[in-house]
Design an enzyme around this catalytic site. Structure first.
Site, PDB file in Angstrom:
ATOM      1  N   THR A   1       0.847  -1.187   0.000  1.00 12.20           N
ATOM      2  CA  THR A   1       0.000   0.000   0.000  1.00 12.20           C
ATOM      3  C   THR A   1       0.887   1.242   0.000  1.00 12.20           C
ATOM      4  O   THR A   1       2.110   1.137  -0.014  1.00 12.20           O
ATOM      5  CB  THR A   1      -0.918   0.029   1.243  1.00 12.20           C
ATOM      6  OG1 THR A   1      -0.133   0.368   2.409  1.00 12.20           O
ATOM      7  CG2 THR A   1      -1.577  -1.326   1.483  1.00 12.20           C
ATOM      8  N   CYS A   2       0.254   2.399   0.044  1.00  8.73           N
ATOM      9  CA  CYS A   2       1.024   3.649   0.098  1.00  8.73           C
ATOM     10  C   CYS A   2       1.900   3.716   1.340  1.00  8.73           C
ATOM     11  O   CYS A   2       2.969   4.322   1.313  1.00  8.73           O
ATOM     12  CB  CYS A   2       0.084   4.852   0.093  1.00  8.73           C
ATOM     13  SG  CYS A   2      -0.780   5.111  -1.462  1.00  8.73           S
TER      14      CYS A   2
ATOM     15  N   GLY B   1      -6.109   8.391 -13.250  1.00  9.11           N
ATOM     16  CA  GLY B   1      -6.263   7.105 -12.576  1.00  9.11           C
ATOM     17  C   GLY B   1      -7.490   7.097 -11.684  1.00  9.11           C
ATOM     18  O   GLY B   1      -7.883   8.133 -11.133  1.00  9.11           O
ATOM     19  N   TYR B   2      -8.087   5.920 -11.539  1.00  6.81           N
ATOM     20  CA  TYR B   2      -9.331   5.772 -10.777  1.00  6.81           C
ATOM     21  C   TYR B   2      -9.092   4.945  -9.514  1.00  6.81           C
ATOM     22  O   TYR B   2      -9.877   4.091  -9.142  1.00  6.81           O
ATOM     23  CB  TYR B   2     -10.391   5.103 -11.669  1.00  6.81           C
ATOM     24  CG  TYR B   2     -11.818   5.378 -11.263  1.00  6.81           C
ATOM     25  CD1 TYR B   2     -12.272   6.682 -11.043  1.00  6.81           C
ATOM     26  CD2 TYR B   2     -12.729   4.339 -11.127  1.00  6.81           C
ATOM     27  CE1 TYR B   2     -13.579   6.932 -10.685  1.00  6.81           C
ATOM     28  CE2 TYR B   2     -14.046   4.569 -10.770  1.00  6.81           C
ATOM     29  CZ  TYR B   2     -14.466   5.870 -10.549  1.00  6.81           C
ATOM     30  OH  TYR B   2     -15.781   6.122 -10.194  1.00  6.81           O
ATOM     31  N   SER B   3      -7.983   5.208  -8.848  1.00  4.18           N
ATOM     32  CA  SER B   3      -7.618   4.491  -7.625  1.00  4.18           C
ATOM     33  C   SER B   3      -8.534   4.892  -6.473  1.00  4.18           C
ATOM     34  O   SER B   3      -9.268   5.883  -6.551  1.00  4.18           O
ATOM     35  CB  SER B   3      -6.168   4.802  -7.251  1.00  4.18           C
ATOM     36  OG  SER B   3      -6.014   6.198  -7.027  1.00  4.18           O
TER      37      SER B   3
END
Length: 339
Positions: free
Chosen positions: A50-51, A181-183
């Site tokens: 993850t981030c 982007g569609y994150s």
């Protein structure tokens, strides 16, 4: 035969170190021979990337050798990982999944990230009973803990911090926004801004984007178009955008660029000029400065989840022992058991 985890999070490692860890752990998915080299025959793994964290949960018949090899390899790349085995591994994943180990105490996004990591690993590779048990119980206990205890409704979120930053740079509701982007994070920030009156939002994504946002195809995307603020939250690298450069980003005066990707979309050798560039670590630092979480609340949550982890660990040990006995008498057993 033991379960374990090695990894780093925002607590121990800066963004550059997490990027290196993510890139290395991604190589396990691309090269299964690498996994076999470290984990041995019959070894299996699930990466959680993850981030804010990069972790590899693994199963190995030679846990001491596997852990030592993984730690040695990560350390040689300048990464200083933590590690947990057995009950400690259970406790760690239970706390991660519940959200008490997150940047924002009790945030819900991590539950979905753990679930997606588990489902992806299950789909792409045959996993042993042990990893199925670990992740299914962590997801179950994390969900039950949230519903039983509940977390405070945080005023401070990544979305609210983004709005604060926009206001500090004099961006108004008439600002033009582009989300690449569609994150999850892009969708959350866009929804928050829209609710607060920022309606000039455009998405550029290969995925289907739902209303109320405008959309832009990749073929017509140009970073020289008059978007005052750009958010990068795409799995694609900068090289996949033909018009993306320092010059094109600086073509609009006073532009702000938010880079939510880890690894980052851009790896600047020098700080860019002509526009404001903010990465996920900058946003995280802003969030931490504004958050207030009592030590008493954290300790209470850890105690409850530690007890839950111990209970499930004891169940796992009994089931694992029975499986081992059945393996001796019969080489064929289901890879996923009901429990």
């Amino acid at each position: 035969m033991v379960l374990g985890v090695v990894g780093i999070s925002y607590r121990e490692a800066a963004l550059k170190e997490r990027e290196r860890a993510i890139q290395y752990l991604q190589s396990f998915e691309k090269n299964l021979f690498l996994a076999q080299r470290f984990l041995g025959k019959g070894g299996a793994f699930i990466p959680l990337l993850t981030c804010h964290r990069a972790e590899l949960y693994y199963y190995s018949e030679s846990p001491e050798i596997a852990q030592a090899a993984l730690l040695s390899e990560l350390t040689s790349q300048g990464i200083r990982p933590y590690r947990h085995r057995g009950l400690s591994c259970f406790t760690h994943l239970f706390q991660v999944t519940s959200g008490i180990d997150s940047l924002i105490f009790g945030e819900t996004e991590i539950q979905g990230q753990v679930k997606r990591a588990y489902l992806k690993g299950s789909k792409e590779r045959e996993l042993p009973f042990d990893l199925h048990f670990l992740f299914q119980k962590a997801l179950k206990e994390g969900k039950e803990y949230r519903s039983r205890i509940g977390f405070p409704d945080h005023q401070v979120t990544i979305e609210s911090v983004v709005q604060e930053i926009l206001l500090s740079y004099d961006k108004s509701i008439y600002t033009n926004f582009l989300f690449v982007g569609y994150s999850d994070i892009n969708r959350k920030v866009a929804a928050y801004l829209y609710q607060h009156g920022y309606h000039r939002i455009t998405f550029c994504s290969r995925q289907q984007v739902t209303a109320p946002y405008r959309t832009l195809s990749r073929e017509t995307l140009s970073f020289r178009q008059p978007y005052d603020v750009i958010f990068f939250g795409s799995s694609e690298s900068a090289s996949q955008f033909s018009d993306l450069s320092c010059e094109s980003l600086a073509s609009i005066p006073k532009r702000i660029v938010f880079d939510f990707n880890v690894p980052r979309t851009f790896l600047w050798k020098e700080t860019p000029t002509g526009f404001v560039y903010l990465d996920i670590d900058f946003i995280s630092e802003c969030v931490q400065k504004r958050l207030q979480c009592t030590k008493e609340g954290v300790n209470k949550a850890k105690l409850l989840l530690t007890c839950a982890a111990k209970k499930q660990w004891e169940i796992y040990e009994k089931k694992s022992s029975h499986i081992t006995q059945r393996q001796i008498s019969s080489p064929r057993i289901p890879s996923v058991l009901s429990y």
